[in-house]
Motif scaffolding. Structure first.
Motif, PDB file in Angstrom:
ATOM      1  N   GLY A  96       2.745  -0.972  -6.122  1.00 38.15           N
ATOM      2  CA  GLY A  96       2.116  -0.179  -5.339  1.00 38.15           C
ATOM      3  C   GLY A  96       0.508  -0.063  -5.536  1.00 38.15           C
ATOM      4  O   GLY A  96       0.135   0.009  -6.452  1.00 38.15           O
ATOM      5  N   TYR A  97      -0.178  -0.158  -4.172  1.00 42.81           N
ATOM      6  CA  TYR A  97      -1.649   0.037  -4.476  1.00 42.81           C
ATOM      7  C   TYR A  97      -1.983   1.581  -4.022  1.00 42.81           C
ATOM      8  O   TYR A  97      -1.299   1.849  -2.676  1.00 42.81           O
ATOM      9  N   PRO A  98      -2.503   2.158  -4.374  1.00 39.48           N
ATOM     10  CA  PRO A  98      -2.963   3.591  -4.059  1.00 39.48           C
ATOM     11  C   PRO A  98      -3.851   3.659  -2.938  1.00 39.48           C
ATOM     12  O   PRO A  98      -5.105   3.656  -3.251  1.00 39.48           O
ATOM     13  N   ALA A  99      -3.427   3.732  -1.712  1.00 41.82           N
ATOM     14  CA  ALA A  99      -4.077   3.759  -0.738  1.00 41.82           C
ATOM     15  C   ALA A  99      -5.197   4.883  -0.405  1.00 41.82           C
ATOM     16  O   ALA A  99      -6.146   4.764   0.317  1.00 41.82           O
ATOM     17  N   GLU A 150      -4.318   9.732  -6.728  1.00 37.93           N
ATOM     18  CA  GLU A 150      -2.976  10.044  -6.310  1.00 37.93           C
ATOM     19  C   GLU A 150      -1.876   9.531  -7.413  1.00 37.93           C
ATOM     20  O   GLU A 150      -0.734  10.073  -7.513  1.00 37.93           O
ATOM     21  N   PHE A 151      -2.106   8.266  -7.917  1.00 35.10           N
ATOM     22  CA  PHE A 151      -1.119   7.845  -8.887  1.00 35.10           C
ATOM     23  C   PHE A 151      -1.327   8.391 -10.192  1.00 35.10           C
ATOM     24  O   PHE A 151      -0.320   8.300 -11.162  1.00 35.10           O
ATOM     25  N   LEU A 152      -2.327   9.124 -10.369  1.00 40.15           N
ATOM     26  CA  LEU A 152      -2.355   9.940 -11.803  1.00 40.15           C
ATOM     27  C   LEU A 152      -2.131  11.179 -11.669  1.00 40.15           C
ATOM     28  O   LEU A 152      -1.809  11.675 -12.859  1.00 40.15           O
ATOM     29  N   SER A 153      -1.770  11.689 -10.693  1.00 40.22           N
ATOM     30  CA  SER A 153      -1.352  13.137 -10.588  1.00 40.22           C
ATOM     31  C   SER A 153       0.025  13.381 -10.834  1.00 40.22           C
ATOM     32  O   SER A 153       0.781  12.506 -10.608  1.00 40.22           O
ATOM     33  N   VAL A 203       5.288   4.989   2.401  1.00 42.25           N
ATOM     34  CA  VAL A 203       4.655   6.226   2.532  1.00 42.25           C
ATOM     35  C   VAL A 203       5.702   7.269   2.593  1.00 42.25           C
ATOM     36  O   VAL A 203       7.214   7.149   2.838  1.00 42.25           O
ATOM     37  N   GLY A 204       5.520   8.664   2.179  1.00 42.10           N
ATOM     38  CA  GLY A 204       6.332   9.685   2.477  1.00 42.10           C
ATOM     39  C   GLY A 204       6.402  10.392   0.919  1.00 42.10           C
ATOM     40  O   GLY A 204       5.580  10.101   0.211  1.00 42.10           O
ATOM     41  N   SER A 205       7.132  11.184   0.934  1.00 35.18           N
ATOM     42  CA  SER A 205       7.205  12.124  -0.436  1.00 35.18           C
ATOM     43  C   SER A 205       7.782  11.039  -1.405  1.00 35.18           C
ATOM     44  O   SER A 205       8.218  10.119  -0.922  1.00 35.18           O
ATOM     45  N   PRO A 227       0.854  -1.371   0.058  1.00 37.24           N
ATOM     46  CA  PRO A 227      -0.133  -0.052   0.054  1.00 37.24           C
ATOM     47  C   PRO A 227       1.094   1.355  -0.039  1.00 37.24           C
ATOM     48  O   PRO A 227       2.014   1.146   0.584  1.00 37.24           O
ATOM     49  N   THR A 228       0.553   2.204  -0.822  1.00 40.38           N
ATOM     50  CA  THR A 228       1.405   3.417  -0.866  1.00 40.38           C
ATOM     51  C   THR A 228       0.584   4.690  -0.546  1.00 40.38           C
ATOM     52  O   THR A 228      -0.497   4.781  -1.005  1.00 40.38           O
TER      53      THR A 228
END
Length: 263
Positions: free
Chosen positions: A252-255, A260-263, A229-231, A163-164
């Protein structure tokens, strides 16, 4: 995602429109399993497979994917897609499915899908015996385990799922992965009495941004062990460490949601 070094994304069909996978800035996309009612139709999977390298989670104990019984859902998976063979989370299995033996089903499924990834929590030895790409959940022992596998001569692929949350904001981190890490066995044992998923209604202490005291301390530390997690730069450092010890793929799973993964 690109700055963070994550090379595959895992999407949950109960949480997002998985057809948006085609817009992700990575070549590999995995579709998780959250029950038969959420499993995407053949047209959706084919559309993703046309644009991306598609991986589909198939729990070998679940009806629809049981290589020793009902495997009818396999008809929806495009020929060009690869399978992720897992035992199946109890939350998505009925009593009969959960009672089925895992080892013979891993073996039978591998015969049909020899290029499949195989694994996840609690079945690592069975996965290793079955062969193929080892698919594991990120944990505090992942680096040590990967290094040991390589030292023992394992030359197959190792893929790690995590999870990310791509932010330093601690409240956002706990909102994203607090409940998940609280369910990991070492974390559940470390939480104060009554720890685990809960709310402020008199049940277990909350595991999201409202967590306080010792519960918050345990969850915050665990988020760094069991999630990414983090920057993006901080996550990239962890990903590079994983690669240095022999991990080939980081999934990575966009938690906090696919946006968030598309930005």
């Amino acid at each position: 995602m690109v700055r963070a070094g994550i090379d595959a994304a895992a999407l949950k069909p109960a949480e997002c429109e998985v057809s948006r996978a085609v817009d992700l800035p990575v070549d590999r996309v995995a579709i998780d399993y959250e029950g038969r009612e959420h499993f995407p139709d053949a047209a959706t999977l084919e559309a993703i497979a046309t644009e991306k390298s598609l991986y589909v989670t198939t729990p070998v104990r679940a009806d629809g994917f049981d290589p020793l019984g009902d495997d009818s859902l396999l008809d929806r998976i495009p020929d060009r897609a690869r399978r992720l063979l897992v035992a199946g989370h109890g939350a998505y299995l009925d009593e009969s499915e959960a009672s089925r033996a895992i080892a013979p089903r891993f073996g039978a499924a591998r015969e049909v899908a020899p290029d499949a990834w195989i694994g996840t929590e609690g079945v690592e030895r069975l996965a290793l015996a079955a062969g193929g790409t080892q698919y594991e959940l990120l944990s505090r022992s992942t680096e040590r385990d990967a290094r040991a596998l390589r030292a023992a001569g394992f030359d197959g692929e190792i893929a790690v799922y995590a999870p990310t949350v791509l932010t330093d904001d601690e409240d956002a981190v706990l909102d994203g992965v607090g409940a998940y890490v609280s369910r990991r066995r070492p974390v559940a044992r470390a939480l104060p009495d009554g720890g685990g998923e809960g709310s402020d209604d008199g049940g277990s202490p909350p595991t999201d941004a409202t967590a306080t005291g010792r519960t918050r301390e345990v969850l915050s530390a665990a988020a760094r062990d069991f999630a990414l997690v983090g920057s993006p730069e901080t996550v990239r450092e962890r990903v590079d460490e994983l690669r240095d010890v022999g991990v080939d793929r980081v999934v990575g799973y966009p938690a906090r949601g696919i946006d968030e993964f598309l930005s």
